[in-house]
Enzyme design. Structure first.
Site, mmCIF file in Angstrom:
data_model
loop_
_atom_site.group_PDB
_atom_site.id
_atom_site.type_symbol
_atom_site.label_atom_id
_atom_site.label_comp_id
_atom_site.label_asym_id
_atom_site.label_seq_id
_atom_site.Cartn_x
_atom_site.Cartn_y
_atom_site.Cartn_z
ATOM 1 N N HIS A 248 2.441 14.729 -1.569
ATOM 2 C CA HIS A 248 2.390 15.543 -0.352
ATOM 3 C C HIS A 248 3.576 15.317 0.578
ATOM 4 O O HIS A 248 3.617 15.894 1.663
ATOM 5 C CB HIS A 248 1.080 15.316 0.420
ATOM 6 C CG HIS A 248 -0.123 15.848 -0.285
ATOM 7 N ND1 HIS A 248 -1.384 15.830 0.273
ATOM 8 C CD2 HIS A 248 -0.278 16.411 -1.511
ATOM 9 C CE1 HIS A 248 -2.259 16.353 -0.570
ATOM 10 N NE2 HIS A 248 -1.597 16.707 -1.660
ATOM 11 N N ASN B 178 -8.143 13.073 -4.192
ATOM 12 C CA ASN B 178 -7.426 12.579 -3.021
ATOM 13 C C ASN B 178 -8.245 11.519 -2.284
ATOM 14 O O ASN B 178 -9.462 11.500 -2.390
ATOM 15 C CB ASN B 178 -7.122 13.748 -2.072
ATOM 16 C CG ASN B 178 -5.939 14.559 -2.528
ATOM 17 O OD1 ASN B 178 -4.999 14.032 -3.097
ATOM 18 N ND2 ASN B 178 -5.982 15.863 -2.275
ATOM 19 N N CYS C 108 -0.957 16.482 -9.074
ATOM 20 C CA CYS C 108 -1.121 17.399 -7.953
ATOM 21 C C CYS C 108 -0.393 18.683 -8.318
ATOM 22 O O CYS C 108 0.390 18.718 -9.276
ATOM 23 C CB CYS C 108 -0.523 16.770 -6.684
ATOM 24 S SG CYS C 108 -0.700 17.723 -5.166
ATOM 25 N N HIS C 109 -0.657 19.764 -7.593
ATOM 26 C CA HIS C 109 0.034 21.021 -7.892
ATOM 27 C C HIS C 109 0.996 21.423 -6.781
ATOM 28 O O HIS C 109 1.465 22.553 -6.754
ATOM 29 C CB HIS C 109 -0.972 22.148 -8.161
ATOM 30 C CG HIS C 109 -2.176 22.110 -7.278
ATOM 31 N ND1 HIS C 109 -3.448 22.017 -7.783
ATOM 32 C CD2 HIS C 109 -2.295 22.138 -5.937
ATOM 33 C CE1 HIS C 109 -4.317 21.989 -6.788
ATOM 34 N NE2 HIS C 109 -3.640 22.077 -5.656
#
Length: 442
Positions: A198, A147, A168-169
């Protein structure tokens, strides 16, 4: 066989999980694995665990470890990047200095002053990685976990010839969470998710062709569920869709939740609250909560006895090994990944933006899907974040202080908390405090 390089392999836990994912596929179990980190001691701990995993499972994979990045990258097919640049000290500055100005960040690694300054100190190293890849493994695929995801992937794609995909998870974790809230089996959930990292949105979330959104609206009225995920349930009520990022992290990207200490306290669960399904960690809502976790994790990693690490191989919900397996075996698979919007995957977001969209993966590579227009209210929220990212990319690539200041001034949370002059003073303080990590801005 594939050659898979792990950059930033000093974290035993994350590297062990990603290696376990690779070994869980028989077609990848003979891979050449190369571990690289600048911390020789941490690297050796990870390497000893990796070799023990291979030996315990009698796999044909090989494991090498080196602190020389170019040596590690030579001949790579896939590069998994989980690096951190600078460690705890600059991270602490990026949380605590904005706090002095009333900018209350729970994490501070994606947007806002913390995310933008993290990008400034991380991007030069990632550009060096990309230049090394162009020289010694030009056809390798860079799978980035570091990030701030959107800023870094955008900048790398803009400035280099390396193919980069950000992973990303948050989509996987949110799928588990909403399945829990709707009282359905997560394995039965079909979804279509798009946006930016996000801040992506579940447009379709169905089980057996039936939407679970009515159940999610009912869950919002349940005190236990709301307490676990208050910010996301608020956005569901006001904007109509469920978003991918956890409540504590999401609260940083918006102007609504973190300018009043009483509101932050109200959104923080009681001390007895335990982490919920899908990694829901609303208990990290207080300012700097993740920084405290990070400090503790660093200490735990350093003191951890590698003989206590579980050597069994299992498959997590991370996407990296799934992508590698799909390409190596030409097995079609769909994942959500971060890519540039050049193909117009999301037609009402800027073409230059880095978007998180469904991608089809097969033997020919990673192919972003066409999403079309997002609902206008969601596109509008996303654009507030993309504006910051755009200026941050310019600042990072050009080492342009004016663009850096604009990025901070455009940030939704910082702008809600401070005047323009206060934001300039904050940038001055951050540049001074992190001067060792930002020599081009000194």
């Amino acid at each position: 066989m594939a050659t898979i390089v792990f950059l930033g392999a000093g974290s035993v836990t994350f590297a062990r999980n990603l290696l376990g994912d690779v070994l869980s596929y028989p077609a990848l179990a003979d891979s050449d694995v190369v571990l690289m980190d600048v911390d020789a001691d941490a690297l050796e701990r990870t390497a000893s665990v990796a070799r023990a995993m291979v030996d315990a499972g009698d796999y044909d994979a090989t494991v090498e470890a080196t602190t020389d990045r170019r040596e590690a990258l030579d001949g790579a097919d896939y590069v998994l990047c989980t690096i951190g640049v600078g460690g705890t000290d600059p991270f602490e500055n990026e949380v605590e200095i904005p706090r002095e100005y009333g900018v209350e960040q729970a994490v501070g690694d994606t947007l806002g002053p913390g995310g933008v300054f993290r990008a400034m100190r991380t991007l030069p190293t990632l550009l060096d990685v990309a230049r090394d890849m162009e020289a010694v493994c030009p056809d390798a695929l860079l799978l980035n976990y570091t990030n701030p995801m959107a800023i870094l992937c955008w900048a790398l794609d803009e400035a280099t010839d390396v193919e980069v995909v950000g992973l990303c998870h948050s989509v996987q974790h949110t799928a588990e969470a909403i399945a829990h809230y709707a009282d359905v089996d997560a394995d039965d959930l079909e979804h279509w998710v798009a946006g930016i990292n996000h801040m992506a949105w579940f447009f379709d979330a169905e089980v057996d062709g039936e939407s679970i959104y009515p159940a999610l609206h009912e869950a919002a009225a349940d005190d236990e569920h709301y307490t676990a995920d208050p910010v996301r349930f608020e956005l569901l009520e006001h904007f109509g869709y469920f978003v991918t990022e956890s409540s504590h992290h999401l609260s940083e990207y918006l102007p609504y939740f973190r300018t009043d200490a009483a509101v932050v306290e109200e959104l923080t669960p009681p001390d007895a609250y335990e982490e919920g399904p899908g990694g829901i960690t609303a208990s990290w809502m207080p300012t700097g909560a993740y920084l405290e976790f990070y400090r503790g994790m660093k200490e735990w990693q350093a003191e951890r006895d590698v003989e206590d690490v579980d050597l069994s191989v299992s498959r997590s919900n991370e996407y990296a090994a799934r992508i590698i397996h799909a390409i190596e075996t030409d097995t079609p698979r769909r994942v959500n990944a971060n890519v540039r919007n050049h193909g117009g995957s999301i037609t009402n977001l800027p073409d230059d933006a880095c978007v998180e969209v469904p991608c089809l993966v097969d033997g020919t590579g990673v192919h972003p899907c066409s999403v079309g227009d997002l609902p206008t209210q969601l596109a509008s929220l996303i654009r507030t974040n993309v504006a910051v990212q755009e200026q941050a990319v310019e600042a990072g690539l050009e080492r342009d202080e004016d663009a850096l200041r604009r990025a901070i001034k455009l940030d939704p949370l910082a702008g809600a908390a401070c005047t323009l002059d206060e934001l300039d003073a904050m940038v001055d303080d951050l540049l001074a405090a992190n001067a060792d990590y930002l020599p081009e801005f000194a």
